[in-house]
Scaffold this motif. Structure first.
Motif, PDB file in Angstrom:
ATOM      1  N   PRO A 296      -4.746   0.684  17.801  1.00  0.00           N
ATOM      2  CA  PRO A 296      -3.637   1.624  17.695  1.00  0.00           C
ATOM      3  C   PRO A 296      -4.012   2.913  16.964  1.00  0.00           C
ATOM      4  CG  PRO A 296      -3.392  -0.135  16.085  1.00  0.00           C
ATOM      5  CD  PRO A 296      -4.562  -0.502  16.937  1.00  0.00           C
ATOM      6  N   GLY A 297      -3.367   4.018  17.426  1.00  0.00           N
ATOM      7  CA  GLY A 297      -3.666   5.293  16.810  1.00  0.00           C
ATOM      8  C   GLY A 297      -2.706   6.375  17.248  1.00  0.00           C
ATOM      9  N   VAL A 298      -2.960   7.578  16.773  1.00  0.00           N
ATOM     10  CA  VAL A 298      -2.153   8.756  17.109  1.00  0.00           C
ATOM     11  C   VAL A 298      -3.090   9.932  17.326  1.00  0.00           C
ATOM     12  CG1 VAL A 298      -0.350  10.366  16.409  1.00  0.00           C
ATOM     13  CG2 VAL A 298      -0.169   7.965  15.755  1.00  0.00           C
ATOM     14  N   LEU A 299      -2.998  10.576  18.486  1.00  0.00           N
ATOM     15  CA  LEU A 299      -3.670  11.847  18.716  1.00  0.00           C
ATOM     16  C   LEU A 299      -2.855  12.913  17.989  1.00  0.00           C
ATOM     17  CD1 LEU A 299      -5.882  13.430  20.380  1.00  0.00           C
ATOM     18  CD2 LEU A 299      -4.120  13.700  22.141  1.00  0.00           C
ATOM     19  N   THR A 300      -3.479  13.613  17.037  1.00  0.00           N
ATOM     20  CA  THR A 300      -2.730  14.527  16.177  1.00  0.00           C
ATOM     21  C   THR A 300      -2.935  15.995  16.517  1.00  0.00           C
ATOM     22  OG1 THR A 300      -4.530  14.476  14.559  1.00  0.00           O
ATOM     23  CG2 THR A 300      -2.731  12.905  14.258  1.00  0.00           C
ATOM     24  N   PHE A 301      -4.009  16.326  17.253  1.00  0.00           N
ATOM     25  CA  PHE A 301      -4.265  17.735  17.545  1.00  0.00           C
ATOM     26  C   PHE A 301      -5.180  17.853  18.748  1.00  0.00           C
ATOM     27  CE2 PHE A 301      -6.919  21.562  17.121  1.00  0.00           C
ATOM     28  CZ  PHE A 301      -5.929  22.536  17.090  1.00  0.00           C
ATOM     29  N   VAL A 302      -4.885  18.849  19.602  1.00  0.00           N
ATOM     30  CA  VAL A 302      -5.742  19.167  20.748  1.00  0.00           C
ATOM     31  C   VAL A 302      -5.901  20.685  20.805  1.00  0.00           C
ATOM     32  CG1 VAL A 302      -5.954  19.177  23.259  1.00  0.00           C
ATOM     33  CG2 VAL A 302      -5.095  17.134  22.085  1.00  0.00           C
TER      34      VAL A 302
ATOM     35  N   HIS B 112       2.003  -0.331   6.402  1.00  0.00           N
ATOM     36  CA  HIS B 112       2.279   0.718   5.422  1.00  0.00           C
ATOM     37  C   HIS B 112       2.378   2.089   6.086  1.00  0.00           C
ATOM     38  CE1 HIS B 112      -2.020   0.849   6.000  1.00  0.00           C
ATOM     39  NE2 HIS B 112      -2.164   1.920   5.241  1.00  0.00           N
ATOM     40  N   LEU B 113       2.629   2.105   7.397  1.00  0.00           N
ATOM     41  CA  LEU B 113       2.828   3.363   8.116  1.00  0.00           C
ATOM     42  C   LEU B 113       4.306   3.719   8.103  1.00  0.00           C
ATOM     43  CD1 LEU B 113       0.510   2.621  11.169  1.00  0.00           C
ATOM     44  CD2 LEU B 113      -0.110   3.579   8.932  1.00  0.00           C
ATOM     45  N   SER B 114       4.605   5.003   8.143  1.00  0.00           N
ATOM     46  CA  SER B 114       5.995   5.448   8.017  1.00  0.00           C
ATOM     47  C   SER B 114       6.841   5.077   9.223  1.00  0.00           C
ATOM     48  CB  SER B 114       6.046   6.966   7.814  1.00  0.00           C
ATOM     49  OG  SER B 114       5.579   7.647   8.973  1.00  0.00           O
ATOM     50  N   GLN B 115       6.200   4.773  10.334  1.00  0.00           N
ATOM     51  CA  GLN B 115       6.927   4.379  11.534  1.00  0.00           C
ATOM     52  C   GLN B 115       6.031   3.508  12.395  1.00  0.00           C
ATOM     53  OE1 GLN B 115       6.917   7.764  14.693  1.00  0.00           O
ATOM     54  NE2 GLN B 115       7.091   8.813  12.714  1.00  0.00           N
ATOM     55  N   ALA B 116       6.664   2.686  13.206  1.00  0.00           N
ATOM     56  CA  ALA B 116       5.905   1.840  14.120  1.00  0.00           C
ATOM     57  C   ALA B 116       5.274   2.702  15.204  1.00  0.00           C
ATOM     58  CB  ALA B 116       6.821   0.791  14.740  1.00  0.00           C
TER      59      ALA B 116
ATOM     60  N   ARG C 188      -4.721   7.391   1.298  1.00  0.00           N
ATOM     61  CA  ARG C 188      -4.443   6.816   2.609  1.00  0.00           C
ATOM     62  C   ARG C 188      -5.398   5.659   2.882  1.00  0.00           C
ATOM     63  NH1 ARG C 188      -1.444  11.362   5.372  1.00  0.00           N
ATOM     64  NH2 ARG C 188      -0.961  12.617   3.539  1.00  0.00           N
ATOM     65  N   TYR C 189      -4.983   4.473   2.478  1.00  0.00           N
ATOM     66  CA  TYR C 189      -5.787   3.272   2.700  1.00  0.00           C
ATOM     67  C   TYR C 189      -5.704   2.845   4.165  1.00  0.00           C
ATOM     68  CZ  TYR C 189      -5.801   2.741  -2.402  1.00  0.00           C
ATOM     69  OH  TYR C 189      -5.970   2.940  -3.746  1.00  0.00           O
ATOM     70  N   GLY C 190      -6.823   2.373   4.693  1.00  0.00           N
ATOM     71  CA  GLY C 190      -6.815   1.796   6.029  1.00  0.00           C
ATOM     72  C   GLY C 190      -6.519   2.781   7.135  1.00  0.00           C
ATOM     73  N   VAL C 191      -6.868   4.051   6.945  1.00  0.00           N
ATOM     74  CA  VAL C 191      -6.673   5.082   7.969  1.00  0.00           C
ATOM     75  C   VAL C 191      -7.999   5.824   8.139  1.00  0.00           C
ATOM     76  CG1 VAL C 191      -5.400   7.147   8.659  1.00  0.00           C
ATOM     77  CG2 VAL C 191      -4.262   5.379   7.286  1.00  0.00           C
TER      78      VAL C 191
ATOM     79  N   LEU D  45       0.836  -1.188   0.000  1.00  0.00           N
ATOM     80  CA  LEU D  45       0.000   0.000   0.000  1.00  0.00           C
ATOM     81  C   LEU D  45       0.876   1.245   0.000  1.00  0.00           C
ATOM     82  CD1 LEU D  45      -2.670  -1.035   2.678  1.00  0.00           C
ATOM     83  CD2 LEU D  45      -2.870  -1.132   0.188  1.00  0.00           C
ATOM     84  N   PRO D  46       0.372   2.367  -0.493  1.00  0.00           N
ATOM     85  CA  PRO D  46       1.146   3.604  -0.407  1.00  0.00           C
ATOM     86  C   PRO D  46       1.488   3.918   1.045  1.00  0.00           C
ATOM     87  CG  PRO D  46      -0.789   3.895  -1.804  1.00  0.00           C
ATOM     88  CD  PRO D  46      -0.940   2.566  -1.145  1.00  0.00           C
TER      89      PRO D  46
END
Length: 772
Positions: free
Chosen positions: A130-136, A232-236, A88-91, A68-69
């Motif tokens: 799994p996930g990432v909080l990107t903005f608050v 296919h994520l840029s980092q673990a 962005r597949y699967g996000v 995947l990209p």
């Protein structure tokens, strides 16, 4: 209003009363926290549908696995800003907030919490990974100290005014400063009213965000989630550790206002100059010779012609498509409602992706949104007034990404008219109608908008609401228009410009306006780490006024990337409670209730306005269980992942289940019919919340329990690709694991009864090849 209709192939729905295309369902907020108990279950042995044991080990299934990209996440999403066009597949990305659940504007959408925890913390966000909080975003320091509980570890984050909020500290900072440095984290003294953080907070299992104080506790939070095992994520993804963010990522945001596009070898730059007469249109760039990416688009003119330049129209057409993908007034495209510069400052917009700069002699507009094309691009400008000399510069470089992995850049302009419809959100973007209509795979990347041409700031009480991929529930529900633009309390009437948000134009009040152009109030919001993917369509809505009751004249430009075909396709759906549909999908549950019909509402805005019903109730039928249920859904064997959507009764609190998947294809091998763990599906809270908005900064919580009339909700779960790829039918097992109890709304209250609600399920397949 059309209500969900039942058929043997699943549910359908039409968006109520909008007069636009049918709009089904998908989103809400994907899984929320599973806390420390949120472990991954072991595989169940035995054929699909059998209640087998749970031996150690998992079965790996060979099969096709095209890559995947790559999706940049965390700080990579800032470093690799040039990957904005990548599909962005699967996000999935969600925006949750403290909004008034009744559809009104109670407390200016502040202080509506999922629950009060025993540790004297008001929980505002509770999700599973799994996930990432990107903005608050919070309003000033209100709510500080904040508790970021990541995978069971409590990280205390505060703002330096917290110690004595009655005496605010100008130049305040986030604490710990090393983990929350500028420009990733900025406080109210620079943003004009808000504390903003783009510091990525990754979590592997669970994340809760709690407020230590609740006075004026306004907040909104953006986070992305991924399927377990996504490769296919840029980092673990690893748990947040309070490590200082890398200097190179900080430097990217700090470079706002500079020329960030590549230069030199490997790039091509062309410039054209010419005068424009009133009403004249001209093509200024005709880019051929195969694929490429526009990396810089710059327009400049004399300061004397600034207003005329801002009113001129920019059009860009990719690959000889019938309609332009960029079609917008120049000023609004570059981030400002007008090029009137009330204070004579150098920067009207000093954004990372867009700039408006004034020199002694010129006004210079620069865009750095990467804009890929595959064969040909045409750029034209139409002037509404004379411009003595206009200069256009285009810098481009070869396209290195495979064409099927990127989307075109779009800037969709809408003039919403001087009389918006009371009770109805403004439609900033509906991709199903944009550029001739159809399906699109892409990402929403932000917007620039005028919210008044009369200097009226009160309209800012309107909330953003975003619906992706036929959703019935909003994927994003915010707390106000100036919050969406990075400010607070209407920016105090002041102008400000940041790398990713701003309020560049407009007088503090009508009586202070220097002329008609100074009455044009505008804002911008660029999405970078918090970009919002979609696989079929996007509907971006903005409430005008606190209950869609404003009469201000809005105009908007939506920035988005899209390839003109879907990459997320619904392949099957089942209506639970419809016996024929249940039989067709092999539904079974020994502990499920009998079918029950529910009359309620969706979370769409105000129910009534001026004595008129806006959104009437609808009826849904389904079941609930505290045990196990199973169902089969058909999928496309060519999938590279599956998104599950569940329709549910949100009156049932804190629904959580372990999800298992087995191959139910007719030719499935015995080993593939063994259930495999797919993760935890968790949805925190319910339609009952705690409203706590005490009158004083240091006052203790003042909880009031509130229950809205919105019981219907849709929620999502991403299934691991390894459990779906190559299969034509899957059997799903949902094991409710919260013990039949939700979490108390108040620390001393009993645990409320809970269950797993099932009104319907749908399978959406991610499919490669969405491109030209």
């Amino acid at each position: 209003m059309g209500r969900a209709s039942v058929s043997a192939v699943g549910w359908t729905a039409s968006w109520p009363g909008s007069g636009v295309s049918p709009f089904g369902a998908l989103v809400a907020f994907i899984a929320a926290s599973c806390a420390a108990a949120c472990g991954v279950p072991k595989p169940i042995s035995g054929p699909a549908g059998d209640a087998g044991g749970a031996p150690d080990g998992a079965i790996s299934r060979p099969g096709p696995h095209p890559p995947l990209p790559m999706v940049p996440i965390g700080l990579d999403a800032i470093r690799q800003w040039d990957r904005l066009p990548v599909l962005r597949y699967g996000v999935r990305t969600y925006l949750r907030s403290t909004y008034d659940r009744s559809g009104g504007n109670e407390g200016a959408d502040a202080s509506h919490f999922l629950r009060l925890a025993p540790e004297s913390v008001a929980i505002a966000l509770d999700v599973a990974g799994p996930g990432v909080l990107t903005f608050v975003r919070t309003n000033h320091w209100h709510g500080s100290p904040w508790h970021y509980v990541v995978d069971g570890v409590d990280h205390l984050v505060s703002e330096s005014t917290t110690a004595n909020p009655l005496v605010p500290i100008a130049g305040s900072v986030f604490l710990p400063t090393e983990a929350f440095p500028a420009p990733l984290a900025l406080t109210w003294s620079e943003t004009r009213g808000a504390d903003l953080s783009w510091v990525p907070v990754p979590f592997t299992r669970s994340l809760t965000l709690g407020y230590g104080r609740s006075r004026y506790g306004t907040g909104y939070f953006i986070y992305s989630v991924f399927a377990p095992g996504a490769d296919h994520l840029s980092q673990a993804i690893s748990s947040f550790s309070e490590e200082p963010p890398a200097a190179d990522a900080l430097a990217v945001l700090a470079s706002a206002g500079t020329d960030i596009a590549p230069q030199g070898p490997g790039t091509d730059e062309s410039t054209v100059e010419r005068p424009f007469a009133a009403g004249e249109s001209a093509m200024l760039a005709d880019l051929g010779g195969g694929s490429g990416v526009v990396r810089l688009l710059r327009v400049r003119a004399s300061r004397a012609d600034a207003l005329a330049l801002g009113r001129a129209r920019l059009r860009i057409t990719w690959d000889d498509r019938r309609l332009a993908s960029v079609d917008a007034p120049l000023a609004l495209f570059f981030g400002a409602g007008t090029l009137y510069n009330r204070s004579g400052q150098e920067w009207l917009v000093k954004g990372l992706l867009s700039n408006i700069q004034f020199t002694a002699d010129e006004v210079i507009l620069s865009s750095y949104f990467p804009m890929p094309y595959f064969q040909h691009a045409q750029i034209s400008i139409t002037a509404t007034e004379p411009i003595a000399q206009l200069t256009l510069t285009v810098r481009r470089q070869p396209l290195v990404d495979p064409p099927e992995t990127v989307g075109y850049f779009h800037a969709t302009y809408v003039d919403h008219g001087p009389t918006p419809t009371p009770g109805k959100d403004l439609i900033v973007l509906d991709t199903s109608a944009a550029e001739g209509g159809g399906d699109w795979c892409g990402s929403f990347a932000g917007m620039s908008w005028i919210f008044s041409d009369r200097g009226a700031l009160g309209t800012l009480e309107g909330d953003p609401r975003f619906f992706f991929d036929d959703s019935m529930s909003p994927q994003a529900q915010g707390t106000g228009t100036e919050e969406w633009g990075g400010g607070g309390d209407y920016w105090g009437g002041a102008n400000m410009t940041l790398a990713l948000a701003g309020h560049p134009t407009g007088a503090p009040a009508p009586v202070l306006a220097q002329g008609p152009e100074d009455l044009i109030e505008s804002a911008y919001r660029f999405l970078l780490p918090d970009i919002m993917p979609f696989g079929k369509n996007a509907r971006i809505q903005l409430e005008h006024g606190g209950v869609d009751d404003s009469s201000e004249h809005y105009q908007s430009v939506a920035y988005w990337y899209g390839a003109p075909r879907p990459c997320l396709v619904r392949t099957d759906a089942v209506d639970i409670g419809n016996v024929a549909d249940e039989i067709a999908h092999a539904y079974r549950s020994a502990s499920a209730s009998a079918p029950v019909s529910i009359s309620s509402r969706w979370d769409w805005g105000v129910d009534h306005l001026d004595g008129r019903e806006i959104f009437p109730e609808s009826i849904e039928t389904g079941r609930q269980t505290t045990g196990t249920s199973e169902v089969e859904l058909g999928i496309d064997p060519a999938n590279v992942g599956v998104l599950l959507r569940r329709r549910l009764d949100y009156a049932i609190p804190d629904q959580r289940a372990q999800v298992w998947v087995a191959d139910a294809s007719p030719d499935a091998a015995a080993a593939d019919r063994v259930f495999q763990p797919a993760g935890t599906w968790y949805l925190a809270g319910s339609n009952s919340v705690v409203y706590s908005n005490p009158p004083g900064e240091l006052d203790p919580f003042l909880p009031v329990l509130e229950t809205s009339n919105r019981r219907f909700r849709e929620d999502e779960l991403l299934l691991p690709r390894a459990l779906t790829e190559g299969r034509s039918r899957i059997r799903l097992r949902f094991v409710s694991d919260n013990g039949g109890k939700g979490q108390p709304l108040l620390p001393d209250a009993p645990a409320p009864p809970s269950a797993w609600s099932e009104l319907g399920y749908a399978a959406y397949c991610y499919l490669l090849g969405a491109g030209r």
